[in-house]
Scaffold this active site. Structure first.
Site, short mmCIF file in Angstrom:
data_model
loop_
_atom_site.label_atom_id
_atom_site.label_comp_id
_atom_site.label_asym_id
_atom_site.label_seq_id
_atom_site.Cartn_x
_atom_site.Cartn_y
_atom_site.Cartn_z
NE ARG A 36 112.40 1.27 -102.77
CZ ARG A 36 111.23 1.24 -102.12
NH1 ARG A 36 110.69 2.38 -101.69
NH2 ARG A 36 110.61 0.11 -101.88
CD GLU A 42 102.74 -10.16 -93.99
OE1 GLU A 42 103.57 -9.34 -94.42
OE2 GLU A 42 102.86 -10.75 -92.90
P1 AMP Z 1 106.75 -8.12 -103.35
O1 AMP Z 1 105.54 -7.85 -104.18
O2 AMP Z 1 106.44 -8.74 -102.03
O3 AMP Z 1 107.82 -8.88 -104.12
O4 AMP Z 1 107.34 -6.72 -102.96
C1 AMP Z 1 108.12 -6.05 -103.84
C2 AMP Z 1 107.91 -4.56 -103.75
O5 AMP Z 1 107.89 -4.09 -102.39
C3 AMP Z 1 109.05 -3.87 -104.43
O6 AMP Z 1 108.52 -2.85 -105.24
C4 AMP Z 1 109.91 -3.34 -103.31
O7 AMP Z 1 110.27 -2.01 -103.58
C5 AMP Z 1 109.08 -3.40 -102.05
N1 AMP Z 1 109.70 -4.13 -100.94
C6 AMP Z 1 109.24 -5.30 -100.41
N2 AMP Z 1 109.99 -5.69 -99.37
C7 AMP Z 1 110.98 -4.76 -99.25
C8 AMP Z 1 112.09 -4.60 -98.35
N3 AMP Z 1 112.35 -5.47 -97.38
N4 AMP Z 1 112.90 -3.54 -98.53
C9 AMP Z 1 112.65 -2.64 -99.53
N5 AMP Z 1 111.61 -2.74 -100.38
C10 AMP Z 1 110.78 -3.77 -100.25
#
Ligand code: AMP
Length: 177
Positions: free
Chosen positions: A65, A102
């Site tokens: 995205r 996670e």
């Molecule tokens: P993080 O590495 O935990 O910051 O996760 C970020 C990535 O996971 C991004 O590329 C987001 O597209 C996706 N992502 C994580 N949590 C969500 C959520 N609640 N809704 C949509 N996309 C998420």
């Protein structure tokens, strides 16, 4: 950093999907935002005005995205676009970064010749959650010899404290939850 713009249209076009892709996660679905011309252009403009025209050489989009938001941002800057992809998707020589999720781990890759030394790079994604993905993107840019000028997200899930991973980097999020 937060910016003061009329983001009500953007906020109103985010759809919450409970328990996707797994129980307990509220997925922030940006497809209604992308389908709404006013919301999409406002989100792109808000990112562009947060960083000055002419100050960014390359805009990185994180699969998948992130690509959609990063490409029009790059166009507005007159900057190049660089895709950052999951392992095995890019056809040429790559450098990679593996980081913990996670459950399990994830690997991101970028083409080895994507940046010239010293280029100023803006990293763009739809959501900042725990910050692991964004930090891995910063590491890839820096290992390529370029400089992270900043990061931009449409949505920040503040309760997951991703900002802590971005200590020392300039970043903007349009909406905070
Ligand atoms: P993080 O590495 O935990 O910051 O996760 C970020 C990535 O996971 C991004 O590329 C987001 O597209 C996706 N992502 C994580 N949590 C969500 C959520 N609640 N809704 C949509 N996309 C998420």
């Amino acid at each position: 950093m937060r910016i003061e713009l009329d983001l009500q249209t953007v906020q109103g076009s985010i759809r919450d999907i409970p328990d996707f892709p797994k129980p307990g996660v509220v997925f922030k679905d940006i497809t209604p935002l992308l389908a709404d011309p006013a919301a999409f252009s406002t989100a792109v403009d808000a990112i562009v005005v947060s960083y000055g025209r002419g100050k960014i050489d390359k805009v990185v989009g994180i699969e998948a995205r992130g690509f959609i938001v990063a490409a029009p941002v790059a166009y507005h800057f007159g900057a190049g676009f660089v895709p950052l992809r999951k392992a095995g998707k890019l056809p040429y020589d790559t450098i990679s970064e593996t980081y913990e999720l996670e459950y399990g781990s994830e690997t991101l890759e970028v083409h080895a010749d994507a940046f010239k030394a010293g280029e100023r790079v803006l990293i763009v994604d739809d959501v900042l959650a725990t910050g692991g993905t964004a930090k891995a993107a910063c590491n890839l840019v820096e290992h390529s010899g370029a400089t992270v000028a900043g990061l931009a997200f449409v949505i920040e899930l503040e309760f997951l404290k991703g900002s802590a991973r971005l200590d020392g980097y300039d970043y903007v999020s349009l909406l905070q939850y």
